[in-house]
Design a protein around this motif. Structure first.
Motif: not given
Length: 306
Positions: A244, A247-248
């Motif tokens: 995550s 991804r960000d």
């Protein structure tokens, strides 16, 4: 010799208190005392030393305790195996697992399994310390890392790919490494239970160890990821922890042209102990649920190519 007396003795020894044992067993304190007296008469020796403040196990009690625990475990497993022959899984199951993986993936995978087998009484101890499965009374431990050579029998339930990562802020201040030699000069965030100061890779079938400059040593994957996001250094972490953040954009992947040493998610049980039907069923369930490759890596790869 009554099993209920042995159970009472083990509970008192583990809790250190007659009152606490009575609470756990849901009987009165006087019944606890009566059972202990009966057991000591049967064995012809004192098992516990009682004072007004605490209860301690005598030398003879310590010797008996190990076998008493084994006796109760065998009775529990025999009962569970009979239930399995009838087509159901039941009885206690005590498991130790790492905190981060337990919270993110193990729990969501286990809950449907337990709902399907409501007669299993599971105790799940999430702890990042390395436990002794046999001595600490666990039926099995679930761990992340290389499968060790030990007195444990390990079953692989998923592979685990790891990636070097660092924050954009850290990489702005330092040259992004592209080789083993360049990586060696960087500050590292290391896992305490795996050397605590190096990264391990494979090159042409040979292990390559890089000793970074230790910025922080931790025993928890969540905090290692957060420390990397905070810009403290480079971390080598599994995909299930950093996906995550990649991804960000909080973490940037680093490629030095080498593959990190292979690691696994595995279940290990004490050697010489016949694994119960419910433990075997749980291992199969987890392996099927996680998939090969595991779903968290498939989803991560799909994001990278999208």
């Amino acid at each position: 010799m009554k099993l209920e007396s042995i159970t009472t003795f083990v509970t008192v020894a583990q809790s250190g208190s007659l009152s606490e044992a009575a609470r756990r067993l849901r009987i009165s304190r006087s019944v606890v005392s009566e059972r202990l007296v009966d057991l000591e008469k049967e064995l012809g020796t004192s098992l516990l030393q009682r004072t007004t403040r605490k209860v301690t196990v005598t030398e003879n009690g310590t010797a008996f305790l190990t076998r008493a625990i084994r006796i109760l475990h065998e009775v529990e497993e025999a009962t569970a195996d009979l239930a399995a022959r009838r087509g159901s899984l039941s009885g206690p199951l005590r498991i130790s697992a790492p905190v981060t993986f337990g919270r993110m993936h193990l729990g969501p995978a286990l809950f449907p399994f337990l709902a399907r087998h409501p007669e299993i009484q599971m105790t799940l101890d999430l702890n990042d310390r390395r436990v002794d499965a046999a001595a600490d009374g666990y039926d099995a431990v679930i761990r992340h890392g290389p499968i060790p050579d030990s007195f444990l029998v390990a079953w692989e339930i998923a592979t685990s790919r790891r990636i070097l990562v660092a924050s954009p802020a850290y990489l702005m201040q330092h040259t992004k490494p592209t080789s083993l030699a360049e990586l060696e000069g960087h500050r590292g965030i290391f896992y305490a239970h795996r050397g605590g100061g190096d990264w391990r890779f494979v090159q042409n079938g040979h292990k390559k160890v890089v000793h970074g400059q230790s910025a922080l040593v931790l025993n928890n994957g969540d905090m290692m990821r957060d420390a990397a996001i905070a810009g403290l250094g480079i971390a080598l972490l599994p995909v299930f922890i950093i996906s995550s953040a990649v991804r960000d954009g909080s973490l940037i992947m680093i490629d030095i042209g080498l593959t990190p040493e292979q690691e696994f998610i595995y279940i290990a049980h004490p050697d010489g102990r016949n694994p119960s039907a419910k433990l075997r069923a749980m291992a199969v369930w987890l392996k099927d649920t996680f998939g090969s490759p595991p779903y968290w890596e498939t989803e991560f790869d799909e994001h990278l190519t999208s």
